[in-house]
Design an enzyme around this catalytic site. Sequence first.
Site, PDB file in Angstrom:
ATOM      1  N   ARG A  17       0.825  -1.216   0.000  1.00 57.60           N
ATOM      2  CA  ARG A  17       0.000   0.000   0.000  1.00 57.60           C
ATOM      3  C   ARG A  17       0.861   1.269   0.000  1.00 57.60           C
ATOM      4  O   ARG A  17       0.504   2.277  -0.605  1.00 57.60           O
ATOM      5  CB  ARG A  17      -0.965   0.018   1.196  1.00 57.60           C
ATOM      6  CG  ARG A  17      -2.020  -1.102   1.202  1.00 57.60           C
ATOM      7  CD  ARG A  17      -2.812  -1.196  -0.062  1.00 57.60           C
ATOM      8  NE  ARG A  17      -3.794  -2.291  -0.059  1.00 57.60           N
ATOM      9  CZ  ARG A  17      -3.538  -3.548  -0.392  1.00 57.60           C
ATOM     10  NH1 ARG A  17      -2.318  -3.934  -0.736  1.00 57.60           N
ATOM     11  NH2 ARG A  17      -4.501  -4.455  -0.399  1.00 57.60           N
ATOM     12  N   SER A  47      14.540  15.364   2.187  1.00 58.98           N
ATOM     13  CA  SER A  47      15.581  14.417   2.585  1.00 58.98           C
ATOM     14  C   SER A  47      14.967  13.172   3.227  1.00 58.98           C
ATOM     15  O   SER A  47      14.050  13.261   4.036  1.00 58.98           O
ATOM     16  CB  SER A  47      16.538  15.077   3.580  1.00 58.98           C
ATOM     17  OG  SER A  47      17.554  14.161   3.949  1.00 58.98           O
ATOM     18  N   GLU A  51       2.151   1.665  -3.416  1.00 59.47           N
ATOM     19  CA  GLU A  51       1.071   2.194  -4.256  1.00 59.47           C
ATOM     20  C   GLU A  51       0.904   3.703  -4.060  1.00 59.47           C
ATOM     21  O   GLU A  51       0.660   4.434  -5.020  1.00 59.47           O
ATOM     22  CB  GLU A  51      -0.227   1.462  -3.909  1.00 59.47           C
ATOM     23  CG  GLU A  51      -1.404   1.849  -4.769  1.00 59.47           C
ATOM     24  CD  GLU A  51      -2.630   1.007  -4.445  1.00 59.47           C
ATOM     25  OE1 GLU A  51      -2.571  -0.229  -4.599  1.00 59.47           O
ATOM     26  OE2 GLU A  51      -3.650   1.582  -4.019  1.00 59.47           O
TER      27      GLU A  51
END
Lengths: 147, 147, 147, 147, 147, 147, 147, 147, 147, 147
Positions: free
Chosen positions: G88, G114, G91
Site C-alpha cells: 500500500r 531528505s 502504491e
Amino acid sequence: MSRLDVTEKIIATKVAKGLKWADVAREVGLSKEWVTAACLGQMTLDAEQAAVVARLFDLSEAEARWLQVVPYKGSLPTSVPTDPLIYRFHELVSVYGTTFKELIHEEFGDGIMSAIDFRMDLQREPDPKGDRVSITMSGKFLPYKTY
Amino acid sequence: MSRLDVTEKIIATKVAKGLKWADVAREVGLSKEWVTAACLGQMTLDAEQAAVVARLFDLSEAEARWLQVVPYKGSLPTSVPTDPLIYRFHELVSVYGTTFKELIHEEFGDGIMSAIDFRMDLQREPDPKGDRVSITMSGKFLPYKTY
Amino acid sequence: MSRLDVTEKIIATKVAKGLKWADVAREVGLSKEWVTAACLGQMTLDAEQAAVVARLFDLSEAEARWLQVVPYKGSLPTSVPTDPLIYRFHELVSVYGTTFKELIHEEFGDGIMSAIDFRMDLQREPDPKGDRVSITMSGKFLPYKTY
Amino acid sequence: MSRLDVTEKIIATKVAKGLKWADVAREVGLSKEWVTAACLGQMTLDAEQAAVVARLFDLSEAEARWLQVVPYKGSLPTSVPTDPLIYRFHELVSVYGTTFKELIHEEFGDGIMSAIDFRMDLQREPDPKGDRVSITMSGKFLPYKTY
Amino acid sequence: MSRLDVTEKIIATKVAKGLKWADVAREVGLSKEWVTAACLGQMTLDAEQAAVVARLFDLSEAEARWLQVVPYKGSLPTSVPTDPLIYRFHELVSVYGTTFKELIHEEFGDGIMSAIDFRMDLQREPDPKGDRVSITMSGKFLPYKTY
Amino acid sequence: MSRLDVTEKIIATKVAKGLKWADVAREVGLSKEWVTAACLGQMTLDAEQAAVVARLFDLSEAEARWLQVVPYKGSLPTSVPTDPLIYRFHELVSVYGTTFKELIHEEFGDGIMSAIDFRMDLQREPDPKGDRVSITMSGKFLPYKTY
Amino acid sequence: MSRLDVTEKIIATKVAKGLKWADVAREVGLSKEWVTAACLGQMTLDAEQAAVVARLFDLSEAEARWLQVVPYKGSLPTSVPTDPLIYRFHELVSVYGTTFKELIHEEFGDGIMSAIDFRMDLQREPDPKGDRVSITMSGKFLPYKTY
Amino acid sequence: MSRLDVTEKIIATKVAKGLKWADVAREVGLSKEWVTAACLGQMTLDAEQAAVVARLFDLSEAEARWLQVVPYKGSLPTSVPTDPLIYRFHELVSVYGTTFKELIHEEFGDGIMSAIDFRMDLQREPDPKGDRVSITMSGKFLPYKTY
Amino acid sequence: MSRLDVTEKIIATKVAKGLKWADVAREVGLSKEWVTAACLGQMTLDAEQAAVVARLFDLSEAEARWLQVVPYKGSLPTSVPTDPLIYRFHELVSVYGTTFKELIHEEFGDGIMSAIDFRMDLQREPDPKGDRVSITMSGKFLPYKTY
Amino acid sequence: MSRLDVTEKIIATKVAKGLKWADVAREVGLSKEWVTAACLGQMTLDAEQAAVVARLFDLSEAEARWLQVVPYKGSLPTSVPTDPLIYRFHELVSVYGTTFKELIHEEFGDGIMSAIDFRMDLQREPDPKGDRVSITMSGKFLPYKTY
C-alpha cells in the site's frame, strides 16, 4: 509540448549550429557541468538563465518557459546503460560501491554523500602516457540522526 | 571455499577486531581506496600484499591464496542498489550520465574514460556549513579508433 | 532529427538502392566492420567519411552532420537479443564467459580486453562440410593497476 | 552432489594446487578453450578425459561421473554480467550485434553462425604499444531453409 | 519504411480482403508454416516468392523489396507472452524443458536440436472427444564437438 | 524434505547408477516423455508408479510419498533459459509464436491448444545429412465460448 | 556472522519472548520508529544503545558489535513488495508520486525532501467509522544549487 | 483522445499560463493534494469539479468528460522511479517498509493501512536549520478477518 | 489500422456518448462480462455481434471486421499492474495462489481450472456494513493425463 | 527459526501424515480457504487456532507461537507464476483485468474491491461435460473519497 521536446530541440540545434557546451556555459555564467545538465533536461533554470539558453538555441518563449519548470529527472533510457562511456560509470558504482560505503562511513559515520548539495568539475589531465579524464566531485555529508 | 567466503571472513574479522581500512591500507602500503576494494573482493593482491592482509585478518594460507586469484567483480546484490549511500552514486550516473558523455566527447572526441586504468581518492572536505565528501577520479581517456 | 533517424534512413536507402556494406566500406576506405557499425549508428565519422556516406545514401547536409556526432551506443532493443543470429553471440558470452575470464587472466593477469582499442575481421572460411564464419578479434589488454 | 559442486571443487582445487588451464588442457590433449569450458561446467567429457581431469583435481569416482553428464549450460549469474572483463564481451555484442548480423547476411544470406559447431582460439598478440588479446572464432554457417 | 511496416500492412490487408494463410502458401508453393512466418516478418523471401506475396497483399515494389531483406527476428512483444495461445507453448518449454534436454541427450549425446535447419507441420487431428492440434517438429541434431 | 529434494536425489542416483530414462519408463509402463517429466518433478505419480520409481532410484517411503503430491511446476531457473538446447525451444516460441497463433485460429477459430490434455513423442529421425530430432505434439483444442 | 544474522536473531527472540517494539524503544530512550528500524537492520546504534538492545534480545558481545556497524540498507526482498501492508505504501508512491513532486516544487522550488535528515511518527487515530493509521513525516528540504 | 492526452494538456497549460496547484485547489474547493492528483490523472472528478478544472485549463467539453472517467492509475514510468524527489519516497518504503509493518501490526493486529480511504496533507515546516517538508498521512486501518 | 485502434475508438466513443457496458451487453444478448472483454480487445465477435457493437460505437465496416479477428490477448501494460483496483486481483493471486492450488488438487487431483472454458459473473452484494463486490467464476477442471 | 520454516514443516508433515486441508479446517472451525492460507503462511492465527494446528501438525510451542505472528505475505516465488494452475489465475487478471475495472466502476464508481475485507469459497460444480471449479469471491467495495 513537454520538457523532453525542448531538450531534443536543444540537442538538434547544437548539432545544426555547431555550438559547444563550454561556450554555452560561459554565456550563462555557470559551470559547464551544471549548464550541460540543465540543457539536457536535468536541472531548472531561472528566467535570466533561460533567456540566455533560449537565445543561443533559438527557443520560443513557450520553450523557454519549460526550462524554468522542474523536470522529471533521469537522463538514461535503461537502468543499466548500454553506452560504453556511461556504462563505465555504472561499472565504477558496481565495483567500488561497497568501497565508497566503507570509506565514507569510516570517515563520517552513518549517512550519505548528498547528490543534491553537490557539484562537480571535469577536466583534461595531461599525461605523457595518454591524457586522462579527471573528475572532482563534492557532496555534502548528511548524517542519519536518531529521533 | 571461495573468494566470497574470504571476503565475508575479512568483514566479520574487521568488526570483531575493530580494524580500520585506513590502517590496513597503511600496512599494505597502498591507497585506502584500492586496498578496501581488494579486501572487499574486487581487486587481486600479489603474494606480499596478501600476506599482510592475511596477518591482519587472521586468514589461513589457503584463504591468502584466494586473495591472489582474480575475482568475479561486482560488489552489489542488485543492479539498482537499495542502500541509500550507494544509491546516490547510481543517481549521479542516472542524472549526470548524458552530461558526462557530452563533456568528455566535447573535450576528447569519441572514446571513454577507462574504469581499469583508473584511480581515485576520497577525502573529507571541511566546510563551515557541514563537511563534504570530496572524491577525485582519474581515468585514462581511451579513444575509439578507425580500422 | 536525431542520429536514429539518420540510421533508419541509411538502412531504408540501402534496401531501396541495393547497396552492399562491402562497397560502402571500399568507398570510405576502411574495414567493412567499422564502416557498417558506423552506418548503423555505433561509431563517429569524420567530415570526409561522412561526406562519402552522405553521397552514397543521399543524405542531406544536416544528416551528414549527425554522422559526426558521437552517438549513444548500443544497437539492440533488448539486453537479451531475440534475433537468432545475434543471440548466438549472446550465448557464446553466456557459455564461454568464465572461460574467457580464466584464460585471459592466466595469460595476462588481472585486467580486461579492451572493447574500445579493438578491431575485428569477419570472413568466410571455406569448408567442404559447409562454409564457416570466421571472426578474428583483437583488443588491447588493459591491466588493473595498484595505486 | 551436482555438477555445480564438482565445478566448485575443481576451481577450489585449482587455487589450492596452483594448476594452470594450459597444463590441464595439455594433459587432456585438447585445446585450452574447450578444456577450460568443460572444467567450468559447460562441456561434457568422455570417460578418458574425465579420468585425466579427476586425477589432476583429486576428484572421486562419483565426481568424475558427473563430468560425463551433459550439464545445464550458462556460466554467468546474471544475463548482463557485472564482471568488467566479461562485460566487455557483452558490450561487443550490444555495439556490434547489428553489424555481425548485416555482414554475415551479406556474405551468406539468411542463417546463423553456429555456437555449437564452433571452435575458438585465444592468444597473446605482442604489440609494442601494449600486448593484445587475439581471439579467433570459427562457427559453421547454418542457412535457414524453405519448406 | 521498415520491415515492420510491411508486416503490419500484410496483416491489415489480410483482414480487409479476408485472405487465408493456407491459400497464400499454396500460391507461394511452400508450406503454410514457413509462408506464414515469412509474412509475419520472421523469414526472408526470394524475389519470386516476394512477387507472389506482393500481388496478393497489394504491396508496392519498395515493400516487396523489404520482404527480401533478412529481418530482425522475434515476433513477440514480451519474453513471457501474455496471449493465452502463445503462452501455452511457453509453458510447455517451462514444464518440459528439462525433459526435452534429458531425452535428447540420452538419445544423441551433448548437442542441440537445430531451430534453423528446422521444419514443422501443424494439422487438425480429429478426435471424438474433441479435435486436437497436432504439431510435428523436425530439427537436425547438432553435436558439440571437442577441439 | 520437499519434492525438490526428491528430484535432486533422483538425478544424482541416475548419474551414480547409470540408469536410462527409457528403461525407467519401460518399468513404469508409460511413455519416456511423461515418466521423465514426472521424475524431474513436473508430474504426479500414483502409488504404484511411485513404488516403481522408488525401487529404481532407492527412494525411502517418505520420498516415494512426495512423488504422489502435485508439484509446483516449472523446471527452469530463469524465464529465458540459458541452456542452449532448451533455449532453442524458447527461440521457436519467439520466432514462430505468432505463426502458431495465426494457423491454429485459421483452422479452429478462437481458442488454444491445451498444454494439459497434451501428449508428446520424441524420436530420432534418421537422415543421411545428419539425424534429426522429431517431436510430435498433440494437444486438445479448447475453444473460447461466449456466455 | 553478519548483520543479517543478528537481525534474524532479534526477530526470532522477539517472537520467543513476546517483546514489544514500543517497550524496546522506551528502554533505548528513542522513538519506536527509529528503534524498530535499527533492530530490523536499517540504522546504526551507538555502544550504549547496542548494549540495551543486546540485553533485551540476549545478544552476545559479538552480535552487539554488529549493531554498531553501518548496515547495507534496504529491508525488502523485492523492489515491488508482495506484502499487502507494505505494498500500500508502494502504491501511494506510484499514485501520488507526481503529486508529491508538483506540490513540493511549488512550495520550495527544485530540490528534494531528505530521507536522511528525516523523522516520522506513527499513531493510532481513533475514528468512530474505524480507527485510522496516522503517519507524520518530516524531512528537511534540500535545494539543488547552481554552481 | 484519452485521459493521458488530457493530463498532458493540463500540464502544458499550467506551464503556459503559470497556474498554481494551490489556486486550482481553492477554485475546486478541495485539498491541494487531492486536486493535484486528480489533475495529474489519478482521481475521478464529478461534473462540477470537472467544469472548474476545464475552465481553468481551457479544456473542451470532450476533455472535461474524460476527467469524470475513472483513470488507469499509476503516475510513474518505471516501478523504481529515477526522479530524485520521488525516489526518496521509494527509498523510505524500502528502508522503513518492515518498520511500518511491525508497528502497525503491533498497534492494530493483522491488516493494512488503506490507500483508498486515505487523505494526506503536505506543509512547509519552518525550521531555523532549514525548512522541512511535513507530510501527514491518514489511512483507515482495515483488519484481515477470519471466515 | 489494428485491433488496438478499434479498442481505443470504442473506449473514446463510450466516453463521448456516455454508453454503459450493461446496455451494450443487453443489445449483444450476452453477459456484460464477456461483452466488455470483447469490446476491450480480448474476445472475438461473430459477424452479428460485431454489427451490433459497430452500430453502438459508430464503427466503420473495416473496424467491424477487426472485431471478428482473434486478438493478441492481454489487457495490461505491465505484468504487475499499477492500477489499485486491478492490483488487488494480482494480490489475491499472490497471497492465495498456493491456497487455490492446494484446494483444487485436494478436490480434483492434478490438473488446472480452465481459463478458456470459463465464465464469470460480477454482481453488487448489498451489505449494511458497505456493499460488496461479488464475483463468481466457473472454469472446467482439466486433469493432467498419463500417456 | 522463521515463519517459513514453520510453513515448510506443516507442508512436509501434511505429506507424511496424509492430512487433508478440509479436515484441518473442520478442526479449526473456519473455512478451508482461510485455514489453508493460514497454514501456508499467509494469515495470522489466534492462540486457540494455533493450538489446533500445532496439535495436528506436531508443532512445538515455539513453532505455534510463529503462527500467531503476522507473516510477510506473498506465496509465490516469482511475480509471473510458472505453475500452470496458478498461472491460469494470473492469466485471468491479465485478460480480464480491464473488464473487472470497467464493470466495478460502472456499478460502484471509483474505488476498489478490498482484498482484505474479503472471503472466498471454492467448490466442485458437477457438470455432465466435465466437472467445474466454482469460486465465489466477495470483497467489500471501498470508494475513493475526496478531501
